[in-house]
Enzyme design. Structure first.
Site, PDB file in Angstrom:
ATOM      1  N   SER A 124       0.858  -1.177   0.000  1.00  0.00           N
ATOM      2  CA  SER A 124       0.000   0.000   0.000  1.00  0.00           C
ATOM      3  C   SER A 124       0.899   1.233   0.000  1.00  0.00           C
ATOM      4  O   SER A 124       1.757   1.364   0.865  1.00  0.00           O
ATOM      5  CB  SER A 124      -0.900  -0.024   1.233  1.00  0.00           C
ATOM      6  OG  SER A 124      -1.636   1.178   1.325  1.00  0.00           O
ATOM      7  N   ASP A 128      -7.106   3.299  -3.304  1.00  0.00           N
ATOM      8  CA  ASP A 128      -7.800   3.384  -2.013  1.00  0.00           C
ATOM      9  C   ASP A 128      -8.047   4.856  -1.684  1.00  0.00           C
ATOM     10  O   ASP A 128      -7.102   5.633  -1.546  1.00  0.00           O
ATOM     11  CB  ASP A 128      -6.952   2.740  -0.899  1.00  0.00           C
ATOM     12  CG  ASP A 128      -7.678   2.697   0.449  1.00  0.00           C
ATOM     13  OD1 ASP A 128      -8.840   3.157   0.531  1.00  0.00           O
ATOM     14  OD2 ASP A 128      -7.082   2.195   1.430  1.00  0.00           O
ATOM     15  N   GLU A 180     -11.132   1.093  -3.393  1.00  0.00           N
ATOM     16  CA  GLU A 180     -11.447   0.827  -1.993  1.00  0.00           C
ATOM     17  C   GLU A 180     -12.075   2.067  -1.367  1.00  0.00           C
ATOM     18  O   GLU A 180     -11.548   3.178  -1.506  1.00  0.00           O
ATOM     19  CB  GLU A 180     -10.123   0.469  -1.287  1.00  0.00           C
ATOM     20  CG  GLU A 180     -10.274  -0.220   0.034  1.00  0.00           C
ATOM     21  CD  GLU A 180      -8.892  -0.492   0.656  1.00  0.00           C
ATOM     22  OE1 GLU A 180      -7.888  -0.627  -0.070  1.00  0.00           O
ATOM     23  OE2 GLU A 180      -8.828  -0.545   1.890  1.00  0.00           O
ATOM     24  N   ASP A 216     -13.894  -1.043   3.005  1.00  0.00           N
ATOM     25  CA  ASP A 216     -12.959  -1.182   4.118  1.00  0.00           C
ATOM     26  C   ASP A 216     -13.667  -0.595   5.348  1.00  0.00           C
ATOM     27  O   ASP A 216     -14.334  -1.324   6.103  1.00  0.00           O
ATOM     28  CB  ASP A 216     -11.647  -0.443   3.761  1.00  0.00           C
ATOM     29  CG  ASP A 216     -10.645  -0.335   4.904  1.00  0.00           C
ATOM     30  OD1 ASP A 216     -10.964  -0.737   6.026  1.00  0.00           O
ATOM     31  OD2 ASP A 216      -9.523   0.172   4.683  1.00  0.00           O
ATOM     32  N   LYS A 240     -10.131  -6.360   8.008  1.00  0.00           N
ATOM     33  CA  LYS A 240      -9.099  -5.979   8.982  1.00  0.00           C
ATOM     34  C   LYS A 240      -9.555  -6.532  10.330  1.00  0.00           C
ATOM     35  O   LYS A 240     -10.683  -6.248  10.768  1.00  0.00           O
ATOM     36  CB  LYS A 240      -8.961  -4.459   9.067  1.00  0.00           C
ATOM     37  CG  LYS A 240      -8.283  -3.827   7.866  1.00  0.00           C
ATOM     38  CD  LYS A 240      -8.155  -2.324   8.021  1.00  0.00           C
ATOM     39  CE  LYS A 240      -7.471  -1.727   6.788  1.00  0.00           C
ATOM     40  NZ  LYS A 240      -7.600  -0.247   6.744  1.00  0.00           N
TER      41      LYS A 240
HETATM   42  O1  OSB Z   1      -7.175   2.200   4.396  1.00  0.00           O
HETATM   43  O2  OSB Z   1      -6.054   0.429   4.321  1.00  0.00           O
HETATM   44  C1  OSB Z   1      -6.184   1.574   4.723  1.00  0.00           C
HETATM   45  C2  OSB Z   1      -3.025   2.701   6.562  1.00  0.00           C
HETATM   46  C3  OSB Z   1      -3.566   3.470   7.562  1.00  0.00           C
HETATM   47  C4  OSB Z   1      -4.941   3.623   7.605  1.00  0.00           C
HETATM   48  C5  OSB Z   1      -5.754   3.020   6.663  1.00  0.00           C
HETATM   49  C6  OSB Z   1      -5.218   2.235   5.667  1.00  0.00           C
HETATM   50  C7  OSB Z   1      -3.818   2.100   5.606  1.00  0.00           C
HETATM   51  C8  OSB Z   1      -3.130   1.363   4.569  1.00  0.00           C
HETATM   52  C9  OSB Z   1      -1.780   0.798   4.923  1.00  0.00           C
HETATM   53  O3  OSB Z   1      -3.538   1.254   3.434  1.00  0.00           O
HETATM   54  C10 OSB Z   1      -1.741  -0.677   4.884  1.00  0.00           C
HETATM   55  C11 OSB Z   1      -0.446  -1.197   5.463  1.00  0.00           C
HETATM   56  O4  OSB Z   1       0.555  -1.176   4.743  1.00  0.00           O
HETATM   57  O5  OSB Z   1      -0.439  -1.614   6.630  1.00  0.00           O
HETATM   58 MG    MG Z   2      -8.369   1.134   3.058  1.00  0.00          MG
END
Ligand code: OSB
Ligand code: MG
Length: 368
Positions: free
Chosen positions: A136, A189, A214, A239, A263
Site C-alpha cells: 500500500s 484506495d 477501496e 474497508d 481488517k
Molecule cells: O485504508 O487500508 C487503509 C493505513 C492506515 C490507515 C488506513 C489504511 C492504511 C493502509 C496501509 O492502506 C496498509 C499497510 O501497509 O499496513
Molecule cells: Mg483502506
C-alpha cells in the site's frame, strides 16, 4: 484457559518513511501492545491497530486503553475459557470499540493455539503454506516520485500495488501508472475522500483496468456505495464501512461491495473476521486482508488469517522491513518475491524481541 495477568504497553515506533492517506500523515506509529499470561504460564500477544487520533475510525490508542482497563479486561481476567470464540460472545455485551476488543481477543487466540500445539493459522482453519501480499503506497509529492517508488516495489517482487488517492491526486495518477506499468495489478484506495456527486470523476477510473477502488465514499456508508457501484465498472471494495458479519451481509445484499477488505481490528477480532470470510466464501465475494501499519505482532495475526481459503486477493501485509528499521519480533516478517512463508510453530510463530519492545515502550500498566 484462565488468564491471570495482563500487561498493556504503549509503544512508539518511527516509520521508515512518512505514510500519507487522504485523511492524514503518519510519521510515527503509536499503538498498544497487550501481553496476556495464562494460569499455566503460556503468554499470548495482541496488538491494537487504533491510531493516536480518530482519523480512520472513532477509536484511538487512549480510548482502547480505557475500554480494555475498565470493561474488557475485567470480563476476561480469571474467567475459565474453553475456546477463543467465547471472547467474541462475551464482548458482544459492549457496543463497538472493535479495535479494543480485538487486542485482547488476539492474545487469547495466541494462547489457545500454543496450548493446543498448533500454529495460529492452523487454529483458525487456514491451510496455505505461503500467502501472496501486495503493498500500500501513500500519497506522494509528485507523480514522478510515485512512479519511482512503484518501480522499486516491483523490483522487490511485490505484484500488487495499492495506491492512495484523494481529490486532485486521482485520475492523472492512475492513468500514468497504467501507462508506465501495463502489466501490474493496480488498485486505488480513497479512504472516504469522495461523495456520490463525484461519480463522473470516479467513472474515469474505469478506463485503467484497475482491480478495484477501496472505500470511495463516507466511512459509515453502504447506501451511496450501492448507487455508485451501479454507475461504475470498477469493483468497489469496502474497508471502513464493514465492522461485523452483519455489516458485510447488508453491504453484499445491497450491492455496495463486490470485494471486502477484512481488517481484524476493525471487525472486533479473529473470530468475527473468520465469520465474514466464511460468509463471503459462500456468497462469491473475494476477500483480502487489510493492513494498519502494524508491528510484527499484528502482522503475524494478519499472516495467520490470510491462510484461510477465500483470501484470494493479495493483502496489504507487506514485510516488516517496508515499515521498520527494527521490528519487535524475530525473525521479522519477510516478503520474498511477493510471498510470505507462513510459520508452522505453535502460536503466532514468531518470537517477541523483549529488548526491542522495551526500547519502544513509552508507558505500561499491569492488570491481575
Ligand atoms: O485504508 O487500508 C487503509 C493505513 C492506515 C490507515 C488506513 C489504511 C492504511 C493502509 C496501509 O492502506 C496498509 C499497510 O501497509 O499496513
Ligand atoms: Mg483502506
Amino acid at each position: 484457559m484462565k488468564i491471570k495477568e495482563i500487561t498493556i504497553r504503549h509503544l512508539q515506533m518511527k516509520l521508515k518513511a512518512p505514510f500519507t492517506t487522504s485523511f492524514g500523515t503518519f510519521t510515527n506509529r503509536d499503538f498498544l501492545l497487550l501481553e496476556a499470561k495464562d494460569e499455566d504460564g503460556t503468554i499470548g500477544w495482541g496488538e491494537s491497530v487504533a491510531f493516536h487520533a480518530p482519523w480512520y475510525n472513532e477509536e484511538t490508542l487512549q480510548t482502547n486503553w480505557h475500554m480494555l482497563e475498565d470493561f474488557l479486561i475485567p470480563l476476561i481476567l480469571n474467567k475459565e475459557l474453553k475456546h477463543p470464540d467465547e471472547v467474541n460472545e462475551i464482548f458482544a455485551a459492549i457496543r463497538k470499540n472493535n479495535m479494543a476488543k480485538s487486542t485482547l481477543e488476539g492474545a487469547v487466540w495466541d494462547i489457545y493455539a500454543q496450548q493446543t500445539n498448533q500454529s495460529l493459522a492452523t487454529a483458525l482453519g487456514g491451510a496455505k503454506e505461503k500467502i501472496e501480499v501486495g503493498i500500500s503506497i501513500g500519497i506522494q509529492k509528485s507523480i514522478d516520485d510515485l512512479v519511482t517508488l512503484v518501480d522499486g516495489y516491483i523490483q522487490e517482487g511485490y505484484k500488487r500495488m495499492k495506491v492512495k488517492i484523494k481529490p486532485g491526486w486521482d485520475v492523472d495518477v492512475m492513468r500514468t501508472l497504467r501507462e508506465k506499468f501495463p502489466d501490474t495489478d493496480i488498485m486505488a484506495d480513497a479512504n472516504s475522500a469522495y461523495r456520490l456527486e463525484d461519480a463522473d470523476l470516479l467513472k474515469q477510473l474505469d478506463d485503467f483496468d484497475l482491480m478495484m477502488i477501496e472505500q470511495p465514499l463516507a466511512s459509515d456508508d453502504i447506501i451511496d456505495h450501492a448507487k455508485l457501484q451501479q454507475k461504475l465498472k470498477i469493483p468497489i471494495c469496502l474497508d471502513e464501512s464493514i465492522h461485523s458479519l452483519e455489516d458485510a451481509r447488508k453491504a453484499v445484499e445491497l450491492g455496495s461491495t463486490k470485494i471486502i477488505n477484512i481488517k481484524i481490528g476493525r471487525v472486533g477480532g479473529l473470530t468475527e473476521a473468520k465469520k465474514i470470510h466464511d460468509y463471503c466464501a459462500e456468497n462469491g465475494i473475494p476477500v483480502w486482508c487489510g493492513g494498519m501499519l502494524e508491528s510484527g505482532i499484528g502482522r503475524s495475526h494478519n499472516v495467520a488469517l490470510t491462510t484461510l481459503p477465500n483470501f484470494i486477493l493479495p493483502g496489504d501485509t507487506a514485510g516488516s522491513s517496508r515499515y521498520w528499521e527494527k521490528d519487535i519480533i524475530t525473525p521479522e516478517v519477510v516478503a520474498e518475491n511477493g510471498y510470505i512463508t507462513v510459520p508452522t510453530t505453535a502460536g503466532i510463530g514468531y518470537e517477541v524481541d523483549r529488548e526491542a519492545v522495551e526500547n519502544y515502550t513509552v508507558a505500561q500498566k499491569d492488570y491481575r
